[in-house]
Design a protein around this motif. Sequence first.
Motif, PDB file in Angstrom:
ATOM      1  N   HIS A 198      36.718  37.245  29.982  1.00 36.12           N
ATOM      2  CA  HIS A 198      37.043  37.020  31.388  1.00 36.12           C
ATOM      3  C   HIS A 198      38.565  36.996  31.539  1.00 36.12           C
ATOM      4  O   HIS A 198      39.177  35.946  31.453  1.00 36.12           O
ATOM      5  N   LEU A 206      40.309  34.343  33.938  1.00 34.09           N
ATOM      6  CA  LEU A 206      39.916  32.952  33.747  1.00 34.09           C
ATOM      7  C   LEU A 206      41.138  32.046  33.806  1.00 34.09           C
ATOM      8  O   LEU A 206      42.124  32.255  33.103  1.00 34.09           O
ATOM      9  N   ARG A 230      42.091  28.052  33.445  1.00 31.28           N
ATOM     10  CA  ARG A 230      41.580  26.745  33.025  1.00 31.28           C
ATOM     11  C   ARG A 230      42.512  25.652  33.525  1.00 31.28           C
ATOM     12  O   ARG A 230      43.719  25.833  33.595  1.00 31.28           O
ATOM     13  N   GLU A 253      39.167  39.215  41.299  1.00 34.19           N
ATOM     14  CA  GLU A 253      38.552  37.907  41.357  1.00 34.19           C
ATOM     15  C   GLU A 253      39.086  37.022  40.243  1.00 34.19           C
ATOM     16  O   GLU A 253      39.548  37.518  39.217  1.00 34.19           O
ATOM     17  N   LEU A 254      39.033  35.731  40.482  1.00 33.65           N
ATOM     18  CA  LEU A 254      39.468  34.744  39.496  1.00 33.65           C
ATOM     19  C   LEU A 254      38.337  33.761  39.255  1.00 33.65           C
ATOM     20  O   LEU A 254      37.539  33.480  40.145  1.00 33.65           O
ATOM     21  N   PHE A 255      38.294  33.246  38.047  1.00 36.07           N
ATOM     22  CA  PHE A 255      37.276  32.288  37.662  1.00 36.07           C
ATOM     23  C   PHE A 255      37.974  31.042  37.151  1.00 36.07           C
ATOM     24  O   PHE A 255      38.748  31.116  36.206  1.00 36.07           O
ATOM     25  N   GLN A 299      37.946  27.219  35.523  1.00 33.62           N
ATOM     26  CA  GLN A 299      37.159  26.339  34.671  1.00 33.62           C
ATOM     27  C   GLN A 299      37.924  25.024  34.514  1.00 33.62           C
ATOM     28  O   GLN A 299      38.707  24.849  33.593  1.00 33.62           O
ATOM     29  N   VAL A 317      36.877  33.840  44.392  1.00 35.81           N
ATOM     30  CA  VAL A 317      37.225  32.746  43.494  1.00 35.81           C
ATOM     31  C   VAL A 317      35.938  32.031  43.101  1.00 35.81           C
ATOM     32  O   VAL A 317      35.135  31.693  43.954  1.00 35.81           O
ATOM     33  N   GLY A 318      35.745  31.834  41.785  1.00 36.64           N
ATOM     34  CA  GLY A 318      34.575  31.113  41.306  1.00 36.64           C
ATOM     35  C   GLY A 318      35.019  29.893  40.528  1.00 36.64           C
ATOM     36  O   GLY A 318      36.097  29.882  39.932  1.00 36.64           O
ATOM     37  N   VAL A 319      34.190  28.841  40.563  1.00 32.84           N
ATOM     38  CA  VAL A 319      34.499  27.610  39.860  1.00 32.84           C
ATOM     39  C   VAL A 319      33.306  27.252  38.982  1.00 32.84           C
ATOM     40  O   VAL A 319      32.175  27.208  39.442  1.00 32.84           O
ATOM     41  N   SER A 320      33.572  26.992  37.703  1.00 28.16           N
ATOM     42  CA  SER A 320      32.531  26.560  36.780  1.00 28.16           C
ATOM     43  C   SER A 320      32.516  25.047  36.737  1.00 28.16           C
ATOM     44  O   SER A 320      33.558  24.405  36.621  1.00 28.16           O
TER      45      SER A 320
END
Length: 142
Positions: A65, A68, A70, A106-108, A110, A135-138
Motif C-alpha cells: 500500500h 499508507l 501511519r 487515495e490514501l489509507f 492506520q 481516504v480510508g481509515v483502518s
Amino acid sequence: MHSRRTAVVKPQSGLQSDINVTPLVDVVLVLLIIFMVVTPLMRAELQLQLPMKGEIDSPPSEALHPGLVRLTAEGTLLLGGEPVSEADYVPRLRAFLEARPRGQRELFFQPDARAPYARLIRALDGAKEAGAEAVGVSVDPP
C-alpha cells in the motif's frame, strides 16, 4: 269525542356517559393493516462476507500500500515508513499524490489506538488539502 295525544319532546339535559368506540375501532384496524403491510418491507438485509481469522495475512506493508500513512501513539506521522514533520506533511503528500494518475489518488490511514484523535483529524484534513480523492481509515491494530 276523540282525544288527541300530543307527544312532547324534551331536550336532553346532562352529559352522555357512554363512550363511542366505533371511531377507535376503525382507527385501530387501519393501523393494524398498515403495520401488516409495512413490516415485511422493513426487513432489509445486507449481505456481508467477513474474513475468517485464519484468512488474515500479515498487516499491510508500505510496499503493498504505497498510500499508507501511519499515526503512532505519540502522534508521529509515518509516510512510507519514514517520520514526517507537520510542516512537511502536506507538501510531501501533494507530491506523492500528483505523481499518481487521477482516479488512483487515495490514501489509507492506520492510526494507533492510543493516537491523539485531534492529530488524526488534522492528518485527514491535510490529506484532503493535498488532493487525496479518497481516504480510508483502518481501525484494526497493526
